[in-house]
Motif scaffolding. Structure first.
Motif, PDB file in Angstrom:
ATOM      1  N   MET A   8       0.748  -1.250  -0.071  1.00 12.09           N
ATOM      2  CA  MET A   8       0.148   0.017   0.070  1.00 12.09           C
ATOM      3  C   MET A   8       0.923   1.196  -0.173  1.00 12.09           C
ATOM      4  SD  MET A   8      -2.875   1.094  -0.199  1.00 12.09           S
ATOM      5  CE  MET A   8      -4.556   0.444   0.381  1.00 12.09           C
ATOM      6  N   PHE A   9       2.052   1.063   0.592  1.00  9.71           N
ATOM      7  CA  PHE A   9       2.893   2.304   0.833  1.00  9.71           C
ATOM      8  C   PHE A   9       3.447   2.672  -0.581  1.00  9.71           C
ATOM      9  CE2 PHE A   9       7.373   3.843   1.398  1.00  9.71           C
ATOM     10  CZ  PHE A   9       6.995   5.045   1.934  1.00  9.71           C
ATOM     11  N   ILE A  10       3.851   1.490  -1.263  1.00  5.48           N
ATOM     12  CA  ILE A  10       4.462   1.901  -2.703  1.00  5.48           C
ATOM     13  C   ILE A  10       3.426   2.419  -3.586  1.00  5.48           C
ATOM     14  CG2 ILE A  10       5.193   0.524  -4.638  1.00  5.48           C
ATOM     15  CD1 ILE A  10       6.914  -1.177  -2.667  1.00  5.48           C
ATOM     16  N   VAL A  11       2.204   2.269  -3.588  1.00  2.28           N
ATOM     17  CA  VAL A  11       0.950   2.598  -4.445  1.00  2.28           C
ATOM     18  C   VAL A  11       0.987   3.923  -4.033  1.00  2.28           C
ATOM     19  CG1 VAL A  11      -1.418   2.306  -4.612  1.00  2.28           C
ATOM     20  CG2 VAL A  11      -0.121   0.127  -4.617  1.00  2.28           C
ATOM     21  N   LYS A  12       0.824   4.445  -2.966  1.00  2.00           N
ATOM     22  CA  LYS A  12       0.531   5.942  -2.434  1.00  2.00           C
ATOM     23  C   LYS A  12       1.932   6.638  -2.994  1.00  2.00           C
ATOM     24  CE  LYS A  12      -1.966   5.189   1.554  1.00  2.00           C
ATOM     25  NZ  LYS A  12      -2.358   5.424   3.131  1.00  2.00           N
ATOM     26  N   TRP A  13       2.752   6.247  -2.826  1.00  2.00           N
ATOM     27  CA  TRP A  13       4.096   6.968  -3.356  1.00  2.00           C
ATOM     28  C   TRP A  13       4.223   7.161  -4.680  1.00  2.00           C
ATOM     29  CZ3 TRP A  13       6.511  10.708  -1.349  1.00  2.00           C
ATOM     30  CH2 TRP A  13       6.390  10.853   0.222  1.00  2.00           C
TER      31      TRP A  13
END
Length: 162
Positions: free
Chosen positions: A1-6
């Protein structure tokens, strides 16, 4: 989820940077120095699929000849009256600016509203063929997404209905 947001943040920042570059005029490109009629011809189509030319067939080895091919504009009255009508159509179009108007010739620039890309368009009365030869090309980019063809066809439609 963190990678998607960034990833979404990076995409948004790139889009914003592109918009800012466009608004600052960094995406307008340089006007071609070789426009006009030379030896009875307008400039050849672009090397990339981002232009149309009613004289594309005069360049048989050109890599974009088929993509660029478009019919010339028919006369609507005499040549001067036809070019006057074309000029009137251009002047009514958003982002259009007639840069040069000479007997038998019009050079116009079309600027997109959002990104400020500039396309160059030429209209020339060809006395041998008795038609208005056209060329419209994007200054930047590999593809024009059909914008130049749509523009010339819009002008053709307006010319035939006037």
């Amino acid at each position: 989820m963190f990678i998607v947001k960034w990833t979404l943040v990076v995409i948004a920042l790139v889009a914003i940077a592109g918009l800012i570059a466009g608004q600052l005029g960094l995406l307008k490109g340089t006007p071609p120095a070789d426009l006009g009629v030379h030896g009875g011809k307008l400039k050849p189509p672009s090397q990339a699929p981002n232009s149309v030319s009613s004289q594309a067939s005069l360049y048989p080895g050109h890599p974009q000849r088929t993509y660029a091919d478009i019919a010339p504009l028919s006369l609507k009255g005499d040549p001067d009256a036809t070019l006057d009508r074309i000029a009137g159509i251009i002047e009514a179009m958003d982002g259009a600016n007639i840069v040069k108007r000479e007997p038998g010739y019009i050079y116009a620039q079309f600027t997109t509203r959002l990104m400020k890309y500039v396309d160059d368009a030429e209209f020339w009365f060809d006395p041998d063929a008795e038609v208005i030869q056209v060329r419209s090309a994007s200054r930047l980019g590999k593809s024009d997404l059909g914008v130049n063809r749509k523009r010339i066809e819009f002008i053709r439609q307006k010319l035939s209905s006037s």
